[in-house]
Design a protein around this motif. Sequence first.
Motif, PDB file in Angstrom:
ATOM      1  N   SER A  39       0.813  -1.218   0.000  1.00  0.00           N
ATOM      2  CA  SER A  39       0.000   0.000   0.000  1.00  0.00           C
ATOM      3  C   SER A  39       0.847   1.268   0.000  1.00  0.00           C
ATOM      4  O   SER A  39       0.328   2.354  -0.250  1.00  0.00           O
ATOM      5  N   ILE A  40       2.138   1.138   0.255  1.00  0.00           N
ATOM      6  CA  ILE A  40       3.033   2.300   0.192  1.00  0.00           C
ATOM      7  C   ILE A  40       2.967   2.945  -1.194  1.00  0.00           C
ATOM      8  O   ILE A  40       3.198   4.148  -1.349  1.00  0.00           O
ATOM      9  N   ALA A  41       2.633   2.163  -2.228  1.00  0.00           N
ATOM     10  CA  ALA A  41       2.591   2.686  -3.602  1.00  0.00           C
ATOM     11  C   ALA A  41       1.203   2.569  -4.218  1.00  0.00           C
ATOM     12  O   ALA A  41       1.071   2.506  -5.435  1.00  0.00           O
TER      13      ALA A  41
ATOM     14  N   GLY B 292       3.379   1.511  -9.325  1.00  0.00           N
ATOM     15  CA  GLY B 292       2.787   0.388  -8.623  1.00  0.00           C
ATOM     16  C   GLY B 292       3.759  -0.531  -7.901  1.00  0.00           C
ATOM     17  O   GLY B 292       4.632  -0.091  -7.164  1.00  0.00           O
ATOM     18  N   PHE B 293       3.568  -1.836  -8.115  1.00  0.00           N
ATOM     19  CA  PHE B 293       4.344  -2.827  -7.376  1.00  0.00           C
ATOM     20  C   PHE B 293       5.830  -2.710  -7.661  1.00  0.00           C
ATOM     21  O   PHE B 293       6.666  -2.962  -6.776  1.00  0.00           O
ATOM     22  N   SER B 294       6.188  -2.297  -8.862  1.00  0.00           N
ATOM     23  CA  SER B 294       7.597  -2.076  -9.175  1.00  0.00           C
ATOM     24  C   SER B 294       8.189  -1.002  -8.276  1.00  0.00           C
ATOM     25  O   SER B 294       9.343  -1.093  -7.849  1.00  0.00           O
ATOM     26  N   GLN B 295       7.375   0.012  -7.937  1.00  0.00           N
ATOM     27  CA  GLN B 295       7.846   1.070  -7.042  1.00  0.00           C
ATOM     28  C   GLN B 295       8.022   0.551  -5.620  1.00  0.00           C
ATOM     29  O   GLN B 295       8.941   0.963  -4.906  1.00  0.00           O
ATOM     30  N   VAL B 296       7.137  -0.342  -5.200  1.00  0.00           N
ATOM     31  CA  VAL B 296       7.292  -0.964  -3.883  1.00  0.00           C
ATOM     32  C   VAL B 296       8.654  -1.656  -3.797  1.00  0.00           C
ATOM     33  O   VAL B 296       9.396  -1.504  -2.819  1.00  0.00           O
TER      34      VAL B 296
ATOM     35  N   TYR C   3      -2.413   0.820  -7.895  1.00  0.00           N
ATOM     36  CA  TYR C   3      -1.550   0.255  -8.936  1.00  0.00           C
ATOM     37  C   TYR C   3      -0.622  -0.828  -8.388  1.00  0.00           C
ATOM     38  O   TYR C   3       0.001  -1.566  -9.158  1.00  0.00           O
ATOM     39  N   ASP C   4      -0.512  -0.895  -7.083  1.00  0.00           N
ATOM     40  CA  ASP C   4       0.354  -1.913  -6.476  1.00  0.00           C
ATOM     41  C   ASP C   4      -0.286  -3.290  -6.447  1.00  0.00           C
ATOM     42  O   ASP C   4       0.380  -4.286  -6.174  1.00  0.00           O
TER      43      ASP C   4
END
Length: 314
Positions: free
Chosen positions: A8-10, A16-20, A54-55
């Motif tokens: 949920s941080i992203a 999205g998940f790539s940013q996590v 998006y995550d």
Amino acid sequence: MQLALYGSIAWKHPFGFSQVLQWARQFGWDMVDARGMTVDIPGGVDRRLLAFGYDMLGPRQIRPSARETLRRRIDETGLSVLCLYCPAPLNLSGSLGCDSRELFREFLELAADLGIPWLRAINNTTEDYEGGEMSEAEAFERTVEGFRAVGEQAAELGVGILLENNENTTTSSPEDLLRMQAAVGDVCRVGIAYDPVNAYFQGHDPVAGLETLAGQIEVLHVKNVRRHEGHEFGYLPRGEFSYEWTSLAEGDLCWRTLLGCASSQGFDGPLTYEYVNPFKGMPPSYWEVLREPEEAAREEGVYLRGLVEELAGR
């Protein structure tokens, strides 16, 4: 103790998940904890899109070749994915129940494809999704039946099922968690994710919960809130108080005390930090006033590592 950064941080970041994964690697987290896609669950559009981000990862949104690519990407970061949650309820009846259990099975397959060891079950409330309510006993028994129906496939795939003390659900108390674990544990691997703040939402004593679950906790969920008598913060899980999201150091719960208590009982598992949980019902405008998620990923990683190092030095 290992540190896991919750997806949920992203949830409002276009990467999205790539940013996590990027923030977790950049700021020294050991692993990540993923949110499951909600757009296919039972219920109206509002329920499905309430916490969309998006995550999110979903079995019907990621094609097989992309799963292979994602697993390689995870491996390249040197991280692991601790858990994926599944929002499909298991205690519904009729065709709705069959469809929901099928979605749960698809989530199990996605977790296996990505090398994720745990699937965390949520959404097992007393609501029947058709405008009615089940009794607590009926909802609990139906949930047990649902877990047992999908448990054999979970065992075959090597994916464990995590139970969490989500408020206002069939496993909202430590005793309920243990009862559910005992009722399903002969079919597949069943673990417990304990969230002291969820216990606080429910009106339970978080420390007493740790004591009841001593030796049985697989994962601790880590966040903090401040309780208010007014309704200004929008989330009223028991209808009495509303709650303001805070940093780990500033809320009503003392994480130094809680981690010390857990450690004294032998807990040495992962700590999953929740920057926000969009399902908690705050209005969308509220989430916009919180500090930047990148700052939170950095600052709370430092804070948690400090507490873990303190415990190790005792």
